[in-house]
Structures are given as C-alpha cells and as structure tokens.
Design a protein around this motif. Structure first.
Motif, PDB file in Angstrom:
ATOM      1  N   LYS A 173       0.936   1.762 -10.619  1.00 59.65           N
ATOM      2  CA  LYS A 173       2.396   1.835 -10.531  1.00 59.65           C
ATOM      3  C   LYS A 173       2.955   0.461 -10.203  1.00 59.65           C
ATOM      4  N   GLY A 204       8.155   4.390 -11.459  1.00 61.48           N
ATOM      5  CA  GLY A 204       9.011   5.199 -10.593  1.00 61.48           C
ATOM      6  C   GLY A 204       9.028   4.699  -9.165  1.00 61.48           C
ATOM      7  N   LEU A 205       9.635   5.496  -8.303  1.00 57.68           N
ATOM      8  CA  LEU A 205       9.859   5.091  -6.917  1.00 57.68           C
ATOM      9  C   LEU A 205       8.578   5.145  -6.083  1.00 57.68           C
ATOM     10  N   GLY A 210       4.623   6.607  -6.183  1.00 63.69           N
ATOM     11  CA  GLY A 210       3.618   5.841  -5.438  1.00 63.69           C
ATOM     12  C   GLY A 210       2.896   6.731  -4.436  1.00 63.69           C
ATOM     13  N   PHE A 224      -3.426  -1.950  -2.891  1.00 69.16           N
ATOM     14  CA  PHE A 224      -1.970  -2.034  -2.710  1.00 69.16           C
ATOM     15  C   PHE A 224      -1.551  -3.438  -2.320  1.00 69.16           C
ATOM     16  N   GLY A 226       2.124  -5.218  -1.105  1.00 69.76           N
ATOM     17  CA  GLY A 226       3.532  -4.951  -0.813  1.00 69.76           C
ATOM     18  C   GLY A 226       3.818  -5.226   0.653  1.00 69.76           C
ATOM     19  N   GLY A 250       2.534  -8.386   4.091  1.00 69.79           N
ATOM     20  CA  GLY A 250       3.518  -9.465   4.295  1.00 69.79           C
ATOM     21  C   GLY A 250       2.957 -10.695   4.990  1.00 69.79           C
TER      22      GLY A 250
HETATM   23  P1  NAD Z   1       7.152  -2.622  -1.006  1.00 69.32           P
HETATM   24  O1  NAD Z   1       6.143  -2.325   0.033  1.00 69.32           O
HETATM   25  O2  NAD Z   1       8.525  -2.128  -0.815  1.00 69.32           O
HETATM   26  O3  NAD Z   1       6.689  -2.042  -2.420  1.00 69.32           O
HETATM   27  C1  NAD Z   1       5.474  -2.417  -3.025  1.00 69.32           C
HETATM   28  C2  NAD Z   1       5.041  -1.313  -3.967  1.00 69.32           C
HETATM   29  O4  NAD Z   1       4.745  -0.148  -3.205  1.00 69.32           O
HETATM   30  C3  NAD Z   1       6.116  -0.892  -4.969  1.00 69.32           C
HETATM   31  O5  NAD Z   1       5.506  -0.596  -6.205  1.00 69.32           O
HETATM   32  C4  NAD Z   1       6.672   0.356  -4.337  1.00 69.32           C
HETATM   33  O6  NAD Z   1       7.256   1.239  -5.261  1.00 69.32           O
HETATM   34  C5  NAD Z   1       5.435   0.959  -3.719  1.00 69.32           C
HETATM   35  N1  NAD Z   1       5.648   1.898  -2.616  1.00 69.32           N
HETATM   36  C6  NAD Z   1       6.675   1.950  -1.735  1.00 69.32           C
HETATM   37  N2  NAD Z   1       6.499   2.986  -0.894  1.00 69.32           N
HETATM   38  C7  NAD Z   1       5.338   3.587  -1.233  1.00 69.32           C
HETATM   39  C8  NAD Z   1       4.623   4.691  -0.724  1.00 69.32           C
HETATM   40  N3  NAD Z   1       5.054   5.419   0.299  1.00 69.32           N
HETATM   41  N4  NAD Z   1       3.466   5.019  -1.312  1.00 69.32           N
HETATM   42  C9  NAD Z   1       2.990   4.298  -2.341  1.00 69.32           C
HETATM   43  N5  NAD Z   1       3.627   3.257  -2.877  1.00 69.32           N
HETATM   44  C10 NAD Z   1       4.788   2.894  -2.323  1.00 69.32           C
HETATM   45  O7  NAD Z   1       7.102  -4.190  -1.205  1.00 69.32           O
HETATM   46  P2  NAD Z   1       8.049  -5.069  -2.143  1.00 69.32           P
HETATM   47  O8  NAD Z   1       9.389  -5.137  -1.486  1.00 69.32           O
HETATM   48  O9  NAD Z   1       7.918  -4.630  -3.532  1.00 69.32           O
HETATM   49  O10 NAD Z   1       7.330  -6.492  -2.045  1.00 69.32           O
HETATM   50  C11 NAD Z   1       7.567  -7.424  -1.052  1.00 69.32           C
HETATM   51  C12 NAD Z   1       6.478  -7.408  -0.017  1.00 69.32           C
HETATM   52  O11 NAD Z   1       5.210  -7.587  -0.627  1.00 69.32           O
HETATM   53  C13 NAD Z   1       6.614  -8.525   0.981  1.00 69.32           C
HETATM   54  O12 NAD Z   1       6.370  -8.033   2.266  1.00 69.32           O
HETATM   55  C14 NAD Z   1       5.510  -9.502   0.574  1.00 69.32           C
HETATM   56  O13 NAD Z   1       5.034 -10.323   1.601  1.00 69.32           O
HETATM   57  C15 NAD Z   1       4.468  -8.567   0.095  1.00 69.32           C
HETATM   58  N6  NAD Z   1       3.534  -9.240  -0.786  1.00 69.32           N
HETATM   59  C16 NAD Z   1       2.270  -9.485  -0.331  1.00 69.32           C
HETATM   60  C17 NAD Z   1       1.362 -10.164  -1.136  1.00 69.32           C
HETATM   61  C18 NAD Z   1      -0.038 -10.432  -0.669  1.00 69.32           C
HETATM   62  O14 NAD Z   1      -0.872 -10.788  -1.500  1.00 69.32           O
HETATM   63  N7  NAD Z   1      -0.357 -10.287   0.601  1.00 69.32           N
HETATM   64  C19 NAD Z   1       1.745 -10.581  -2.405  1.00 69.32           C
HETATM   65  C20 NAD Z   1       3.052 -10.318  -2.829  1.00 69.32           C
HETATM   66  C21 NAD Z   1       3.932  -9.636  -2.020  1.00 69.32           C
END
Ligand code: NAD
Length: 480
Positions: A173, A204-205, A210, A224, A226, A250
């Motif tokens: 996703k 999707g969301l 996810g 993962f 994010g 992060g």
């Molecule tokens: P996010 O956590 O909001 O979303 C990331 C992904 O997770 C998206 O695809 C989202 O739809 C999904 N997601 C959200 N809630 C979920 C759930 N409950 N279950 C499963 N999936 C879910 O992050 P973002 O705003 O897209 O990205 C920014 C963040 O990512 C920042 O904190 C950044 O530091 C981090 N990041 C880390 C790295 C790394 O390698 N450490 C690389 C890039 C970005």
C-alpha cells in the motif's frame, strides 16, 4: 482526471466498494485525480491472489525472478521523464529532484535486489562434535509493504524489490497522499510480465486499507516506513500476532559542525541537507549544532544562501523549494514555526507561507526557515517537523554537543563535519543514530544497513539485511 485502480492478481481493478478518494496536486491545491478508497475486502482479494501465487514464485529460479525485476527496472528507465513528472505533480517536489533522485533510485532499487539475490548464499558450519549445520533462508510468504509520501516510488520499490527478489509475494500500500507513481508502476509490472498475484497494490487510507494489511492473519511479515506514531500502532497490532516487523520511522537528525571543518563544504551541503525535498526527507539534518568559534560566521553565510533559494513552481528548472505535500502538512509545519517563536526562537529567514501567482496561486508553499535562539530540549528541537525548517544552536565542547545530539527520542541519522579524523570516529561512536555521515550527507551505498535506533525504528533495510528480513531461517544439523 486520472482514476487510479488497484492492482490485484495481475489486473487493474476498481475497489470493491466503488468508492474513491480525491488526489490533490499540492502545487496547485487542486483535485486532479481519484484513488480507490479500498477496504479490508480489497485487501482480502489481494492476499488471496498473493497466497495463490506464492508456491510458484517462491520456487521460481532466482535467475528468472531477477530477469523480471530487471525488466521492470528497464521500464522505469524508459519511462523516466513520465514517472518524474507524475512524482512531482503528486508530491509537489521539484521536477528536477524527481528526475535526478527519485526515479533513478527506483530503478536502482529493482536492479540492486535483482542482482543481490543471485549472490545471497546460505551458511554452513562444521561442528567439532561431529556434525554439519547448514542454514536455509526461504521466503516467508505474503509480505505486507507500506510506504510514505515523501519519496513515493523510491521507498515503495525499496521494500518491494527485496521482498520479491527473496521469493515472497506482496500486498503493498503506497501512501494515499502520493499514489500515482505506484499506479504507473503497476502498469509497468504488467508490461514486464510479472506473474499474476506476485505483487498486489491496494490503494487507500492507512487506518482502513493499511490497517487491514497489518491485521490480516495470512500476512506474516510487515515492512513499514512512516511516522513513529503509526509505527507504534502497527507494532501493537502485529506483535501479538508474532509477525516479523521492520519499522523505519521518524527522525530529528543532528548536523554537527566543528570549527575545524571544511567550512565551504559544510555550508553548502548543510543547505541541501536542511531543505532538500522541502525538508521532507527522514534523513534531513533539522538541528544544526555549530561550534561557537565559527557559529556567527556560519549562521550569516547559511542565511545568505537560504535567502537565495527559489521557492516556486515545481515544474520550473530554477525552483529549489517546491510545494509541501498537503494542506494539513503545511498547517502542521507552520504551527511548528509559531511554536518555535513562542519558545523564544528568532526566525532569521523564512517563517511564512508563500503565495505564488498563476497556476500555483493556491499551492502549499513555505519559505525555507531558519530559527536560532532555542534550547536543545524545547519542543521545536525535540519533535519531528518534517518540513523546510531548521534550527541552529551553538556549542563549546564535544561532550556537550553529543549530549544535545542524543537528547531526542529519535536516532535515525546524524552528520558530522570535521577534518580531524580521530574526532570524527569518536563522535560517530558516541552519537546514537543508525546512520552517520562524516563530511557528506545522503551518500548512499545500497549494501549498507539502513535504519534507526530508539523511536526511529526497529530493524534495518539495505543489502543483506533486507534479504534476511524477507526470508525465514531454518538450521539443519546433520550428525556425521
Ligand atoms: P504515516 O505514518 O502517516 O503513513 C505512512 C504509511 O502508513 C501510509 O501509507 C499510510 O497510509 C499508512 N498508515 C497510516 N496508518 C496506518 C495504520 N494504522 N496501519 C497501516 N498503515 C497505516 O507517515 P507519512 O506522513 O506518510 O510519512 C512521514 C513520516 O515517515 C515521517 O515521520 C518520516 O520521518 C517517516 N519516514 C521515515 C523514513 C525512514 O526510512 N526511517 C523514510 C521516509 C519517511
């Protein structure tokens, strides 16, 4: 208006519910497409397809798997400009950056693991008591790969390539904020002849599609990338199910500049490491610590350079700072600039939303912002902002700056600038980050372990680390 489709069992299909979400172009602040609002029903279909494809794919000789992955890489290269334009339009990043970094890296990821898997070998141990052990590493099953919006295709392929190369099938996703290049990628997979069901992409969301991936009983491993809060939630769901988990989260990375550095290099690279991709790279050095002796000189020179950075239409060649990814994200970043001021910081340059003319008049642009006068432990310096905002702080002693650097809950990356080799080693040893760059930034060798300590994540990607993650180990001991 492009209506994106899910990629399930080798076909581009509408979501089961028939419901779609808006896709917004952040430079224009305008809806320009639709993406499936997928639910657990779509994830179910994708998982069924991935399960059915697993037997064949996991037993396909690595050379054959590699051939398909290399073909996908070739197609990415052939569609370089189209993909870069799509990435820039979807994300707001300068087209130049997407052309030079995002898309080349996406094909490099595919190629790296297509070749890497062919060199991935099992270990064997002779035991003096009279036995031979050999260790098999076999694909695990259906892998769940979830990626963020900041480097959309770059990070999407960074997970998918090792998962597929190792012989897993995948339910992936991409971020709902930047789904476009993953959709174009699914078209390329079809063109490359990737067998049906090997890769499935559900749009999707996070909380819906996810979460359904995380909760699915037939998806035993999750990769993962994010935010840390999302990572906590994922870990809470996946841990009691004993899933294999890789969490890349992060950061709040220190950029440490000693007085004995190569000043010009430290200066010019720090401008890039602060504001590349509008500061929306998890590796950006958002806390700059400068040794007292050169602090004022550095701040003056840094601010002068930052003032010259052109904020503008991502499609234009001269643009250095494009749009941030969304309106809510712009508001979050602006709220942190406000917080920085409330905490006593002085904004030396930037600090405001930028209103452009023409097609970008409603876009989400923020001036690159430099704040000084804050303590290392205030919220502005402890929480991830993930935008074009940096703080600069002075220090006197090495121990002092190590304490500042290590003072956050994160431990992803750090940069150290010094011409003193012994000091570089010493500081690199003491800073609690998974990745340290000395006299450079974002110099990546895909073989090296990539990931963070503390709340920046669990596990490492890159090189053998990823192939180990995406395989299950079994040791066989044979008595001689
Ligand atoms: P996010 O956590 O909001 O979303 C990331 C992904 O997770 C998206 O695809 C989202 O739809 C999904 N997601 C959200 N809630 C979920 C759930 N409950 N279950 C499963 N999936 C879910 O992050 P973002 O705003 O897209 O990205 C920014 C963040 O990512 C920042 O904190 C950044 O530091 C981090 N990041 C880390 C790295 C790394 O390698 N450490 C690389 C890039 C970005």
């Amino acid at each position: 208006m492009t209506q994106i489709k899910n990629y399930i069992n080798g076909e581009l299909v509408a979501p089961v519910s028939g419901e779609y979400l808006d896709n917004i172009n952040p430079a224009e602040g305008k809806v320009y497409g639709q993406i499936p609002d997928s639910t657990s029903k779509d994830v179910e279909k994708a998982t069924e397809a991935a399960k059915a494809a697993f037997e064949d794919w996991s037993n396909t000789p690595v050379t054959k798997r590699a051939r398909v992955l290399n073909k996908i890489a070739d197609l990415i290269d052939q569609n370089h400009e189209r993909l870069a334009k799509a990435e820039s339009e979807d994300n707001g990043k300068p087209l130049k950056l997407a052309m030079s970094v995002d898309i080349p890296r996406a094909s490099a990821n595919m190629r790296f693991y297509a070749t890497g898997i062919q060199h991935f070998a099992s270990e064997s141990h002779y035991t003096e008591e009279g036995a031979i052990n050999y260790t098999m590493r076999r694909p695990v099953g259906v892998a769940g790969c979830i990626s963020p919006w900041n480097l959309p295709l770059y990070l999407f392929t960074w997970k998918i390539a090792p998962a597929l190369a190792a012989g897993n099938t995948v339910v992936a996703k991409p971020s709902e904020v930047t789904p476009m290049t993953a959709f174009l990628f699914s078209e390329l997979c079809i063109e490359a002849g990737l067998p049906s069901g090997v890769l499935n992409i559900v749009h999707g969301l996070g909380g819906k599609a996810g979460q359904a991936i995380i909760e699915h009983k037939d998806i035993p491993l999750i990769s993962f990338t994010g935010g840390t809060e999302t990572g906590k939630r994922i870990a809470a769901t996946a841990a009691p199910m004993f899933k294999k988990l890789s969490l890349e989260l992060g950061g709040k990375n220190p950029n440490i500049i000693f007085a004995d550095c190569d000043f010009d290099k430290a200066l010019s690279t720090s401008v890039i490491s602060s504001f590349a991709n509008q500061g929306q790279i998890c590796l950006c050095g958002s806390r700059i610590f400068v040794e007292e002796e050169i602090h004022d000189k550095f701040v003056a020179a840094f601010v002068e350079k930052v003032k010259k950075m052109q904020v503008g239409d991502p499609a234009e060649e001269s643009t250095r700072v494009g749009a941030v990814v969304s309106k809510p994200h712009m508001e979050k970043v602006l709220s942190y600039i406000k917080l920085g001021k409330e905490e006593g910081g002085e904004v030396l340059t930037g600090g405001q939303q930028v209103k452009l003319d023409g097609r970008c008049e409603n876009g989400y642009f923020i001036e690159p912002t430099v704040i000084t006068g804050l303590s290392h432990n205030c919220r502005t310096n402890q929480e991830e902002i993930f935008g074009p905002v940096v703080t600069i702080m002075p220090f006197n002693e090495e121990e002092e700056v190590i304490e500042y650097a290590n003072s956050t809950a994160y431990g992803l990356a750090a940069t150290i600038w010094t011409e003193n080799l012994t000091k570089a080693h010493r500081v690199a040893h003491s800073v609690k980050s998974g990745i340290i760059w000395v006299n450079c930034w974002l110099l990546r060798d895909l073989r090296t372990p990539f990931g963070g300590m503390k709340q920046s994540g669990v596990g490492r990607e890159g090189g053998w680390e990823a192939l180990r993650f995406f395989t299950e180990t079994k040791n066989v001991c044979i008595k001689l």
